[in-house]
Design a protein around this motif. Structure first.
Motif, PDB file in Angstrom:
ATOM      1  N   ILE A   1       2.853  10.989  -6.298  1.00 26.72           N
ATOM      2  CA  ILE A   1       1.644  10.211  -6.444  1.00 26.72           C
ATOM      3  C   ILE A   1       0.327  11.067  -6.568  1.00 26.72           C
ATOM      4  CG2 ILE A   1       0.316   8.248  -5.345  1.00 26.72           C
ATOM      5  CD1 ILE A   1       3.059   7.378  -6.113  1.00 26.72           C
ATOM      6  N   THR A   2      -0.621  10.868  -7.216  1.00 22.91           N
ATOM      7  CA  THR A   2      -1.814  11.555  -7.372  1.00 22.91           C
ATOM      8  C   THR A   2      -3.106  10.598  -7.453  1.00 22.91           C
ATOM      9  OG1 THR A   2      -3.260  13.347  -8.295  1.00 22.91           O
ATOM     10  CG2 THR A   2      -1.595  12.026  -9.707  1.00 22.91           C
ATOM     11  N   GLY A   3      -4.096  10.665  -6.811  1.00 19.65           N
ATOM     12  CA  GLY A   3      -5.285   9.857  -6.858  1.00 19.65           C
ATOM     13  C   GLY A   3      -5.972   9.427  -5.965  1.00 19.65           C
ATOM     14  N   THR A   4      -6.300   8.297  -5.704  1.00 19.60           N
ATOM     15  CA  THR A   4      -7.169   7.884  -4.092  1.00 19.60           C
ATOM     16  C   THR A   4      -6.387   7.481  -2.991  1.00 19.60           C
ATOM     17  OG1 THR A   4      -6.971   5.601  -5.368  1.00 19.60           O
ATOM     18  CG2 THR A   4      -9.091   6.731  -5.782  1.00 19.60           C
ATOM     19  N   PRO A   5      -7.056   7.526  -1.647  1.00 16.93           N
ATOM     20  CA  PRO A   5      -6.079   7.466  -0.542  1.00 16.93           C
ATOM     21  C   PRO A   5      -5.698   6.092  -0.303  1.00 16.93           C
ATOM     22  CG  PRO A   5      -8.482   7.894  -0.326  1.00 16.93           C
ATOM     23  CD  PRO A   5      -8.392   7.724  -1.818  1.00 16.93           C
ATOM     24  N   MET A   6      -4.649   6.006   0.585  1.00 19.03           N
ATOM     25  CA  MET A   6      -3.812   4.907   0.947  1.00 19.03           C
ATOM     26  C   MET A   6      -4.086   4.657   2.517  1.00 19.03           C
ATOM     27  SD  MET A   6      -0.492   5.420  -1.350  1.00 19.03           S
ATOM     28  CE  MET A   6      -0.571   5.210  -3.095  1.00 19.03           C
ATOM     29  N   ALA A   7      -4.855   3.895   2.794  1.00 22.00           N
ATOM     30  CA  ALA A   7      -5.245   3.648   4.110  1.00 22.00           C
ATOM     31  C   ALA A   7      -4.300   2.527   4.870  1.00 22.00           C
ATOM     32  CB  ALA A   7      -6.637   3.308   4.370  1.00 22.00           C
ATOM     33  N   ILE A   8      -3.946   2.713   6.138  1.00 18.44           N
ATOM     34  CA  ILE A   8      -3.310   1.586   6.900  1.00 18.44           C
ATOM     35  C   ILE A   8      -4.077   0.176   6.284  1.00 18.44           C
ATOM     36  CG2 ILE A   8      -2.745   0.500   8.963  1.00 18.44           C
ATOM     37  CD1 ILE A   8      -2.195   3.156  10.259  1.00 18.44           C
ATOM     38  N   PRO A   9      -3.250  -0.924   6.274  1.00 18.33           N
ATOM     39  CA  PRO A   9      -1.744  -1.096   5.839  1.00 18.33           C
ATOM     40  C   PRO A   9      -1.504  -1.273   4.402  1.00 18.33           C
ATOM     41  CG  PRO A   9      -2.849  -3.020   6.373  1.00 18.33           C
ATOM     42  CD  PRO A   9      -3.810  -2.260   6.164  1.00 18.33           C
ATOM     43  N   ASN A  10      -2.107  -0.215   3.510  1.00 24.42           N
ATOM     44  CA  ASN A  10      -2.026  -0.116   2.172  1.00 24.42           C
ATOM     45  C   ASN A  10      -0.470   0.630   1.876  1.00 24.42           C
ATOM     46  OD1 ASN A  10      -2.061   0.006  -0.580  1.00 24.42           O
ATOM     47  ND2 ASN A  10      -3.637   1.365  -0.559  1.00 24.42           N
ATOM     48  N   TRP A  11       0.559  -0.067   1.648  1.00 20.17           N
ATOM     49  CA  TRP A  11       1.895   0.385   1.385  1.00 20.17           C
ATOM     50  C   TRP A  11       2.224   0.015   0.014  1.00 20.17           C
ATOM     51  CZ3 TRP A  11       2.458  -2.162   6.495  1.00 20.17           C
ATOM     52  CH2 TRP A  11       1.821  -1.481   7.581  1.00 20.17           C
ATOM     53  N   LYS A  12       1.409  -0.556  -0.713  1.00 19.68           N
ATOM     54  CA  LYS A  12       1.751  -1.362  -1.747  1.00 19.68           C
ATOM     55  C   LYS A  12       2.459  -0.560  -2.961  1.00 19.68           C
ATOM     56  CE  LYS A  12      -0.804  -4.131  -5.414  1.00 19.68           C
ATOM     57  NZ  LYS A  12      -2.088  -4.648  -5.882  1.00 19.68           N
ATOM     58  N   LEU A  13       2.074   0.646  -3.271  1.00 23.62           N
ATOM     59  CA  LEU A  13       2.672   1.413  -4.404  1.00 23.62           C
ATOM     60  C   LEU A  13       3.941   1.894  -3.913  1.00 23.62           C
ATOM     61  CD1 LEU A  13       2.622   2.323  -7.217  1.00 23.62           C
ATOM     62  CD2 LEU A  13       1.099   4.241  -6.464  1.00 23.62           C
ATOM     63  N   HIS A  14       3.850   2.720  -2.692  1.00 24.37           N
ATOM     64  CA  HIS A  14       5.093   3.211  -2.258  1.00 24.37           C
ATOM     65  C   HIS A  14       6.489   2.225  -2.000  1.00 24.37           C
ATOM     66  CE1 HIS A  14       2.815   6.558  -1.444  1.00 24.37           C
ATOM     67  NE2 HIS A  14       3.603   7.162  -0.764  1.00 24.37           N
ATOM     68  N   SER A  15       5.852   0.864  -1.660  1.00 19.87           N
ATOM     69  CA  SER A  15       7.175  -0.085  -1.475  1.00 19.87           C
ATOM     70  C   SER A  15       7.553  -0.485  -2.643  1.00 19.87           C
ATOM     71  CB  SER A  15       6.732  -1.307  -0.667  1.00 19.87           C
ATOM     72  OG  SER A  15       5.494  -1.978  -1.395  1.00 19.87           O
ATOM     73  N   ILE A  16       6.793  -0.727  -3.750  1.00 24.04           N
ATOM     74  CA  ILE A  16       7.447  -1.062  -5.021  1.00 24.04           C
ATOM     75  C   ILE A  16       8.246   0.063  -5.624  1.00 24.04           C
ATOM     76  CG2 ILE A  16       6.631  -1.484  -7.495  1.00 24.04           C
ATOM     77  CD1 ILE A  16       4.047  -2.616  -6.624  1.00 24.04           C
TER      78      ILE A  16
END
Ligand code: BJ8
Length: 419
Positions: A277-292
């Protein structure tokens, strides 16, 4: 979670609204995290840290404050932890990854703005984030326009110090950044009434270096095929790093890495596609892309983001016997972070190509938070360098809402079939 009602009340939180937030988190965490199979046992600590993110950790912060310590909140990996440690203060990351805060953010900000900015402003004005409520001061930075202007709004609610981050990496910018670090030291000294001495700054550098080293160790382990840890779990570790006590975080992550080393020895090869993954940060609780992605036949093995490699790459040199020398070392390490707010930002292209090799990447997903212009524009350059090397790339622009999950899943499925 224990009973923290009194503590939250003392922090002037909106308890009813906070209850709604707290009731949603365990459910989504359970669905996304606890359903994963064969997780490392050492992840129990990070599950606990997440479960107690508004409880036990906040209680610790209050106790430290009673003992005279100050808490400062930050929003960007350019703010040097070394200085916060040297002033004997506690730093907490305040970037916010929840859709819950968007509605309140939009009361004072335009709708067509990055969700990260809307969420952190919403978290403050809704009085539902105990970290914001615990802070004696916020530390902002002049990275993107959205953040810069949002700090003017936050200033109405609490004291904020904004670091003037240069947007180029010329010699004069390097000089300016050293000056900014000096001003920040002064501000921290005023806040804490502690002098930042050479000895203390060296200790601060050492602690921040140890924290970076353990994260690097974790990421190096992910280079194995198969990775001994899911992308989701590695992301949680990174997210907890921004909140936790640094010494405890280092110990717990070392333990996790020890366990992962054992796993590597017994690793059974799999056929999962290896994704960066490259790009913008994923702060808690952003697990959206990883979970997909990880619900499909793929594993995320590296994040070239600020909740990934940009947080820990490169150490600060401990060489030097004067404050000026140490500040120069700090400036050197931090101006070597490759955020899209810089022009040019060729270092990021080099990093991406390097990670493709090191982590044996099958495909790259460009993750862009909606309305983040600098990263959106930089996509073209990333596309070009990856195309030249025949490395598949998918561009996902999204926010924190759940509306587009089905559509993103379909696109990622097609991408995985193609690579
Ligand atoms: S070093 S990426 S943490 S600025 S808030 S720029 S997503 S529009 S977070 Fe960042 Fe520091 Fe750079 Fe890293 Fe875009 Fe949103 Fe701005 Fe953002």
């Amino acid at each position: 979670m224990g009973d923290y009602k009194n503590m939250w009340e003392n922090l002037d939180m909106d308890l009813d609204k906070h209850d709604i937030l707290c009731s949603a988190l365990p459910e989504s965490f359970g669905e996304i995290y606890l359903t994963q199979k064969n997780r490392p046992e050492s992840m129990n600590y990070f599950n606990y840290a997440l479960a107690e993110v508004h409880g036990a950790r906040i209680e610790e912060l209050q106790k430290s404050k009673e003992n005279g310590k100050k808490v400062v909140g930050t929003f960007c990996v350019f703010v040097p932890d070394e200085v916060i440690f040297a002033a004997d203060a506690i730093g907490v990351g305040l970037c916010s990854g929840s859709q819950f805060w968007i509605e309140d953010g939009e009361k004072v900000l335009p709708r067509n703005l990055c969700p990260l900015v809307k969420a952190f402003v919403g978290a403050k004005i809704s009085r539902t984030c105990p970290y914001f409520q615990s802070c004696n001061m916020l530390v902002g930075e002049t990275t993107c326009d959205g953040k810069k202007k949002a700090y003017e709004i936050l200033q109405e609610y609490m004291p904020i110090h904004v670091m003037d981050l240069p947007q180029m990496k010329k010699e004069k910018d390097f000089e300016q950044w050293q000056q900014e670090i000096k001003i920040f030291i002064k501000r921290m000294e005023e806040l804490t009434q502690n002098k930042v001495t050479v000895k203390r700054l060296k200790e601060g550098i050492r602690l921040a270096n140890r924290k970076r080293a353990v994260l690097k160790r974790l990421y190096d382990l992910r280079k194995n095929i198969p990775s001994p840890i899911s992308g989701l779990d590695a992301l949680l570790v990174s997210q907890v790093a921004f909140m936790d006590d640094p010494d405890r975080f280092i110990t717990k992550t070392e333990q996790l890495c020890d366990e992962l080393e054992e796993r590597v020895k017994n690793g059974i090869p799999n056929t999962k596609k290896r994704i960066m993954i490259t790009g913008t940060p994923m702060a808690i609780p952003n697990w959206k892309l990883h979970s997909i992605v990880e619900a499909l036949d793929a594993e995320i093995v590296v994040e070239e983001t600020c909740t990934g490699t940009r947080y820990f790459e490169n150490q600060v040199s401990e060489e030097g016997n004067t404050l000026d020398e140490l500040i120069k070392n700090i400036a050197q390490r931090y101006l070597n972070i490759h955020c899209a707010c810089f022009t040019p930002n060729t270092g990021r292209m080099e990093d991406i190509l390097e990670y493709v090799k090191e982590y044996k990447i099958d495909g790259v997903i460009y993750y862009n938070l909606s309305f983040c212009h600098t990263y959106a524009i930089e996509y073209k350059q990333v596309e070009k360098i990856l195309k030249d090397k025949d490395i598949p790339l998918l561009n996902i622009e999204t926010d924190y809402s759940e509306e587009d999950i089905g559509q993103i899943k379909t696109r990622i499925e097609a991408f995985l079939e193609m690579i």
